[in-house]
Motif scaffolding. Structure first.
Motif, PDB file in Angstrom:
ATOM      1  N   GLY A 184      22.371  17.970  51.606  1.00 52.98           N
ATOM      2  CA  GLY A 184      22.217  19.079  51.898  1.00 52.98           C
ATOM      3  C   GLY A 184      23.653  19.886  52.095  1.00 52.98           C
ATOM      4  O   GLY A 184      23.592  20.862  52.439  1.00 52.98           O
ATOM      5  N   ALA A 185      24.600  19.607  51.488  1.00 48.99           N
ATOM      6  CA  ALA A 185      25.839  20.195  51.623  1.00 48.99           C
ATOM      7  C   ALA A 185      25.974  21.142  50.776  1.00 48.99           C
ATOM      8  O   ALA A 185      25.046  21.463  49.743  1.00 48.99           O
ATOM      9  N   TRP A 186      26.784  22.117  50.767  1.00 50.88           N
ATOM     10  CA  TRP A 186      26.927  23.323  50.024  1.00 50.88           C
ATOM     11  C   TRP A 186      28.276  23.783  49.627  1.00 50.88           C
ATOM     12  O   TRP A 186      29.205  22.996  50.177  1.00 50.88           O
ATOM     13  N   PHE A 187      28.462  24.681  48.797  1.00 48.20           N
ATOM     14  CA  PHE A 187      29.857  24.600  47.870  1.00 48.20           C
ATOM     15  C   PHE A 187      30.033  26.346  47.761  1.00 48.20           C
ATOM     16  O   PHE A 187      29.103  27.045  47.492  1.00 48.20           O
ATOM     17  N   ARG A 188      31.224  26.507  47.957  1.00 49.06           N
ATOM     18  CA  ARG A 188      31.711  28.225  47.844  1.00 49.06           C
ATOM     19  C   ARG A 188      32.776  28.156  46.643  1.00 49.06           C
ATOM     20  O   ARG A 188      33.719  27.267  46.858  1.00 49.06           O
ATOM     21  N   LEU A 189      32.645  28.922  45.914  1.00 45.89           N
ATOM     22  CA  LEU A 189      33.565  28.969  44.750  1.00 45.89           C
ATOM     23  C   LEU A 189      34.067  30.578  44.474  1.00 45.89           C
ATOM     24  O   LEU A 189      33.509  31.320  44.645  1.00 45.89           O
ATOM     25  N   LEU A 190      35.286  30.538  44.375  1.00 40.58           N
ATOM     26  CA  LEU A 190      36.130  31.404  44.563  1.00 40.58           C
ATOM     27  C   LEU A 190      36.968  31.596  42.992  1.00 40.58           C
ATOM     28  O   LEU A 190      37.799  30.653  42.797  1.00 40.58           O
ATOM     29  N   ARG A 191      36.846  32.639  42.416  1.00 38.09           N
ATOM     30  CA  ARG A 191      37.845  32.670  41.038  1.00 38.09           C
ATOM     31  C   ARG A 191      38.803  33.865  41.208  1.00 38.09           C
ATOM     32  O   ARG A 191      38.827  35.025  41.988  1.00 38.09           O
ATOM     33  N   LEU A 192      40.149  33.288  40.857  1.00 35.73           N
ATOM     34  CA  LEU A 192      41.317  34.333  41.125  1.00 35.73           C
ATOM     35  C   LEU A 192      41.914  34.456  39.770  1.00 35.73           C
ATOM     36  O   LEU A 192      41.997  33.544  38.798  1.00 35.73           O
ATOM     37  N   GLU A 193      42.647  35.505  39.804  1.00 34.02           N
ATOM     38  CA  GLU A 193      43.629  35.649  38.761  1.00 34.02           C
ATOM     39  C   GLU A 193      45.021  36.122  39.416  1.00 34.02           C
ATOM     40  O   GLU A 193      45.202  36.789  40.535  1.00 34.02           O
ATOM     41  N   PHE A 194      46.177  35.723  38.784  1.00 25.88           N
ATOM     42  CA  PHE A 194      47.483  36.053  39.283  1.00 25.88           C
ATOM     43  C   PHE A 194      48.434  36.078  38.086  1.00 25.88           C
ATOM     44  O   PHE A 194      48.304  35.807  36.865  1.00 25.88           O
ATOM     45  N   GLU A 195      49.672  36.616  38.193  1.00 31.47           N
ATOM     46  CA  GLU A 195      50.561  36.443  37.215  1.00 31.47           C
ATOM     47  C   GLU A 195      51.356  35.275  37.118  1.00 31.47           C
ATOM     48  O   GLU A 195      51.452  34.389  38.134  1.00 31.47           O
ATOM     49  N   PRO A 196      51.213  34.739  35.881  1.00 27.32           N
ATOM     50  CA  PRO A 196      51.577  33.418  35.491  1.00 27.32           C
ATOM     51  C   PRO A 196      53.000  33.138  36.221  1.00 27.32           C
ATOM     52  O   PRO A 196      53.065  31.847  36.931  1.00 27.32           O
ATOM     53  N   SER A 197      54.025  34.008  36.493  1.00 26.94           N
ATOM     54  CA  SER A 197      55.007  33.513  37.356  1.00 26.94           C
ATOM     55  C   SER A 197      54.845  33.389  38.767  1.00 26.94           C
ATOM     56  O   SER A 197      55.774  32.881  39.504  1.00 26.94           O
ATOM     57  N   ASP A 198      53.732  33.612  39.140  1.00 30.74           N
ATOM     58  CA  ASP A 198      53.325  33.680  40.664  1.00 30.74           C
ATOM     59  C   ASP A 198      52.590  32.162  41.018  1.00 30.74           C
ATOM     60  O   ASP A 198      52.062  32.077  42.044  1.00 30.74           O
ATOM     61  N   ALA A 199      52.441  31.285  40.265  1.00 27.24           N
ATOM     62  CA  ALA A 199      51.715  30.159  40.159  1.00 27.24           C
ATOM     63  C   ALA A 199      52.370  29.145  41.238  1.00 27.24           C
ATOM     64  O   ALA A 199      51.432  28.726  41.938  1.00 27.24           O
ATOM     65  N   ASP A 200      53.426  29.062  41.450  1.00 24.62           N
ATOM     66  CA  ASP A 200      53.905  28.453  42.595  1.00 24.62           C
ATOM     67  C   ASP A 200      53.801  28.749  43.878  1.00 24.62           C
ATOM     68  O   ASP A 200      53.559  28.264  44.956  1.00 24.62           O
ATOM     69  N   LEU A 201      53.956  30.342  43.972  1.00 27.67           N
ATOM     70  CA  LEU A 201      53.498  31.005  45.152  1.00 27.67           C
ATOM     71  C   LEU A 201      51.916  30.858  45.654  1.00 27.67           C
ATOM     72  O   LEU A 201      51.741  30.543  46.894  1.00 27.67           O
ATOM     73  N   LEU A 202      51.292  30.718  44.626  1.00 29.24           N
ATOM     74  CA  LEU A 202      49.908  30.632  44.719  1.00 29.24           C
ATOM     75  C   LEU A 202      49.470  29.078  45.516  1.00 29.24           C
ATOM     76  O   LEU A 202      49.103  28.876  46.564  1.00 29.24           O
ATOM     77  N   VAL A 203      50.037  28.229  44.855  1.00 28.84           N
ATOM     78  CA  VAL A 203      50.098  26.982  45.254  1.00 28.84           C
ATOM     79  C   VAL A 203      50.545  26.583  46.671  1.00 28.84           C
ATOM     80  O   VAL A 203      50.093  26.108  47.543  1.00 28.84           O
ATOM     81  N   ASP A 204      51.970  27.267  46.845  1.00 25.30           N
ATOM     82  CA  ASP A 204      52.270  27.039  48.109  1.00 25.30           C
ATOM     83  C   ASP A 204      51.604  27.738  49.386  1.00 25.30           C
ATOM     84  O   ASP A 204      51.286  27.235  50.299  1.00 25.30           O
ATOM     85  N   THR A 205      51.031  28.958  48.986  1.00 24.03           N
ATOM     86  CA  THR A 205      50.281  29.802  50.092  1.00 24.03           C
ATOM     87  C   THR A 205      48.955  28.842  50.371  1.00 24.03           C
ATOM     88  O   THR A 205      48.530  28.848  51.451  1.00 24.03           O
ATOM     89  N   PHE A 206      48.534  28.509  49.301  1.00 22.04           N
ATOM     90  CA  PHE A 206      47.153  27.598  49.688  1.00 22.04           C
ATOM     91  C   PHE A 206      47.428  26.656  50.513  1.00 22.04           C
ATOM     92  O   PHE A 206      46.619  26.002  51.425  1.00 22.04           O
ATOM     93  N   GLU A 207      48.420  25.778  50.194  1.00 20.85           N
ATOM     94  CA  GLU A 207      48.699  24.433  50.876  1.00 20.85           C
ATOM     95  C   GLU A 207      49.329  24.749  52.554  1.00 20.85           C
ATOM     96  O   GLU A 207      48.849  24.099  53.280  1.00 20.85           O
ATOM     97  N   LYS A 208      50.016  25.817  52.510  1.00 21.72           N
ATOM     98  CA  LYS A 208      50.541  26.184  53.909  1.00 21.72           C
ATOM     99  C   LYS A 208      49.783  27.041  54.842  1.00 21.72           C
ATOM    100  O   LYS A 208      49.938  27.236  55.848  1.00 21.72           O
ATOM    101  N   THR A 209      48.808  28.017  54.052  1.00 15.32           N
ATOM    102  CA  THR A 209      48.424  29.045  54.823  1.00 15.32           C
ATOM    103  C   THR A 209      46.563  28.807  54.803  1.00 15.32           C
ATOM    104  O   THR A 209      46.027  28.829  55.677  1.00 15.32           O
ATOM    105  N   GLY A 210      46.185  28.543  53.622  1.00 13.09           N
ATOM    106  CA  GLY A 210      44.715  28.748  53.162  1.00 13.09           C
ATOM    107  C   GLY A 210      44.050  27.208  53.845  1.00 13.09           C
ATOM    108  O   GLY A 210      43.017  27.407  54.514  1.00 13.09           O
ATOM    109  N   LEU A 211      44.498  26.366  53.264  1.00 12.10           N
ATOM    110  CA  LEU A 211      44.135  25.002  53.574  1.00 12.10           C
ATOM    111  C   LEU A 211      43.910  24.745  55.168  1.00 12.10           C
ATOM    112  O   LEU A 211      42.841  24.210  55.609  1.00 12.10           O
TER     113      LEU A 211
END
Length: 204
Positions: free
Chosen positions: A103-130
């Motif tokens: 009975g589990a469900w799944f939410r999928l989000l698709r994102l775009e970013f400037e390649p130079s901001d890849a590490d910023l995205l990872v850091d934000t997800f680890e420290k803010t989003g998750l």
């Protein structure tokens, strides 16, 4: 780890057949491949959409398995799929569930970013989003998959059931707004799927 995803659309009436094929022969074929670390299968039965993700211990294992299985994968999908998109990702962050009930469900989000901001995205997800997602009732796990070169990413989050997924929408919208602004990313789509299964990702 690396992840290969399949996004297929077709006639909803033909979806159950391909789900059965992927759940049986598909899983068997994958389990025979070196470096295989697990699989998730998700569906939208009303619209006729299927998402599958397979996990691999490294990029070499992912590519080798793709070379070997590409033709058979197309055959398994053919009765249902009218469109198929295959993508390859780096698993930048993964908080996988130890177990997931029916009975589990799944939410999928698709994102775009400037390649130079890849590490910023990872850091934000680890420290803010998750960390904020982990405080919401019914949250079971999430992954951030990225393609650094193309500036694309997906966030997939698992929920105990549809009720907790629905109840989480307002809180998650707030987290999403904060995190995407901080990480300088653009949201391209947001979808929700029924979980067919999530096979645990084995230790590398």
């Amino acid at each position: 780890m690396y992840v290969r995803t399949i996004y297929a659309t077709g006639d909803p009436a033909e979806l159950d057949g391909v789900v059965e094929a992927l759940s049986t022969e598909g899983r068997r074929l994958l389990s025979e491949q070196a470096g295989y670390r697990g699989m998730g299968l998700f569906v939208d039965r009303e619209l006729g959409k299927l998402v599958a993700g397979t996990w691999w211990e490294d990029e070499k294992a992912e590519q080798a398995s793709d070379d070997r299985l590409r033709e058979r994968r197309a055959e398994l999908l053919a009765p249902f799929a009218r469109t198929v998109a295959v993508d390859k990702w780096e698993a930048a962050v993964a908080r996988r569930p130890a177990a997931l009930g029916s009975g589990a469900w799944f939410r999928l989000l698709r994102l775009e970013f400037e390649p130079s901001d890849a590490d910023l995205l990872v850091d934000t997800f680890e420290k803010t989003g998750l960390p904020k997602l982990e405080t919401i009732r019914g949250f079971e796990g999430a992954s951030l998959l990225i393609d650094r070169a193309k500036g694309r990413a997906t966030v997939g989050a698992l929920w105990t059931d549809r009720n907790t997924l629905v109840a989480s929408r307002a809180a998650v919208a707030g987290i999403r707004g904060e995190a995407t602004a901080k990480a300088r990313v653009i949201t391209r789509s947001l979808e929700e799927f029924e979980v067919v299964f999530v096979a645990p990702v084995s230790p590398a």
